[in-house]
Design a protein around this motif. Structure first.
Motif, PDB file in Angstrom:
ATOM      1  N   ARG A   1      42.784 -18.252   5.527  1.00  0.00           N
ATOM      2  CA  ARG A   1      42.602 -17.888   6.931  1.00  0.00           C
ATOM      3  C   ARG A   1      41.978 -16.497   6.982  1.00  0.00           C
ATOM      4  NH1 ARG A   1      47.595 -18.191  11.204  1.00  0.00           N
ATOM      5  NH2 ARG A   1      46.343 -18.388  13.093  1.00  0.00           N
ATOM      6  N   LEU A   2      40.821 -16.399   7.604  1.00  0.00           N
ATOM      7  CA  LEU A   2      40.098 -15.130   7.656  1.00  0.00           C
ATOM      8  C   LEU A   2      39.706 -14.785   9.087  1.00  0.00           C
ATOM      9  CD1 LEU A   2      37.667 -15.661   4.630  1.00  0.00           C
ATOM     10  CD2 LEU A   2      39.691 -14.193   4.676  1.00  0.00           C
TER      11      LEU A   2
ATOM     12  N   ARG B   1      35.102 -14.270   7.822  1.00  0.00           N
ATOM     13  CA  ARG B   1      34.934 -15.729   7.684  1.00  0.00           C
ATOM     14  C   ARG B   1      33.457 -16.082   7.620  1.00  0.00           C
ATOM     15  NH1 ARG B   1      38.223 -16.998  11.504  1.00  0.00           N
ATOM     16  NH2 ARG B   1      36.718 -17.143  13.176  1.00  0.00           N
TER      17      ARG B   1
ATOM     18  N   LEU C   1      34.119 -24.612   6.586  1.00  0.00           N
ATOM     19  CA  LEU C   1      35.444 -24.489   7.180  1.00  0.00           C
ATOM     20  C   LEU C   1      36.335 -25.562   6.573  1.00  0.00           C
ATOM     21  CD1 LEU C   1      34.566 -23.872  10.934  1.00  0.00           C
ATOM     22  CD2 LEU C   1      35.366 -22.186   9.266  1.00  0.00           C
TER      23      LEU C   1
ATOM     24  N   GLU D   1      39.768 -21.269  11.724  1.00  0.00           N
ATOM     25  CA  GLU D   1      40.002 -19.956  11.109  1.00  0.00           C
ATOM     26  C   GLU D   1      40.091 -20.014   9.583  1.00  0.00           C
ATOM     27  OE1 GLU D   1      42.071 -16.877  14.011  1.00  0.00           O
ATOM     28  OE2 GLU D   1      43.504 -18.302  13.190  1.00  0.00           O
ATOM     29  N   TYR D   2      40.037 -21.197   9.005  1.00  0.00           N
ATOM     30  CA  TYR D   2      40.233 -21.352   7.563  1.00  0.00           C
ATOM     31  C   TYR D   2      38.946 -21.762   6.855  1.00  0.00           C
ATOM     32  CZ  TYR D   2      45.321 -21.278   8.216  1.00  0.00           C
ATOM     33  OH  TYR D   2      46.604 -20.915   8.516  1.00  0.00           O
ATOM     34  N   VAL D   3      38.663 -21.082   5.732  1.00  0.00           N
ATOM     35  CA  VAL D   3      37.533 -21.461   4.889  1.00  0.00           C
ATOM     36  C   VAL D   3      38.062 -22.252   3.706  1.00  0.00           C
ATOM     37  CG1 VAL D   3      36.111 -19.474   5.548  1.00  0.00           C
ATOM     38  CG2 VAL D   3      37.627 -19.297   3.559  1.00  0.00           C
TER      39      VAL D   3
ATOM     40  N   HIS E   1      39.524 -11.452  -1.158  1.00  0.00           N
ATOM     41  CA  HIS E   1      39.546 -12.341   0.012  1.00  0.00           C
ATOM     42  C   HIS E   1      40.986 -12.694   0.404  1.00  0.00           C
ATOM     43  CE1 HIS E   1      35.248 -12.636  -0.282  1.00  0.00           C
ATOM     44  NE2 HIS E   1      35.348 -13.055  -1.523  1.00  0.00           N
TER      45      HIS E   1
ATOM     46  N   SER F   1      42.909 -11.952   3.906  1.00  0.00           N
ATOM     47  CA  SER F   1      43.613 -13.031   4.586  1.00  0.00           C
ATOM     48  C   SER F   1      45.055 -12.625   4.906  1.00  0.00           C
ATOM     49  CB  SER F   1      43.587 -14.285   3.706  1.00  0.00           C
ATOM     50  OG  SER F   1      44.173 -15.377   4.357  1.00  0.00           O
TER      51      SER F   1
END
Length: 113
Positions: free
Chosen positions: A51-52, A57, A68, A78-80, A96, A100
């Motif tokens: 989650r970034l 992101r 995503l 919100e998540y990669v 990263h 997060s």
């Protein structure tokens, strides 16, 4: 019952141990959260989702030609989805993960039920 692949769980665990203030949770599907806000999770296919915040992101998606994360057919905005090569590079992934975790700390704490 399905579980995340053992080799990916080992990589996830190696990453989380670099952050003594973060507790790894979950048995079959490991994840981390702060104040009730989840910020990383490993799915049944061994894909790590982070989650970034928006700017990081977008930069992540571009830098790693990533996408995503999709969970149960739903795009998690919100998540990669972390590429496998990056999951295997704990040192590079560390920065990263730190972003997060910090983002999760900035979110409003969720009430415990």
């Amino acid at each position: 019952m399905a579980k995340a692949p053992a080799d990916k769980v080992a990589l996830f665990d190696a990453l989380v141990t670099l952050f003594p203030d973060v507790e790894r949770k979950g048995a079959g599907f490991p994840y981390t959260s702060v104040n009730g806000n989840m910020f990383s999770m490993l799915n049944e296919n061994g894909v790590l989702a982070l989650r970034l915040p928006a700017a990081e992101r977008e930069a992540f998606l571009t830098r790693y030609d990533a996408a995503l994360n999709v969970a149960h057919g739903v795009v998690q905005k919100e998540y990669v989805a972390v590429p496998d090569a990056l999951l295997a590079d704990t040192e590079q992934l560390r920065e990263h993960f730190a972003v997060s975790a910090e983002y999760a700390r900035s979110l409003k704490p969720k009430k415990k039920s």
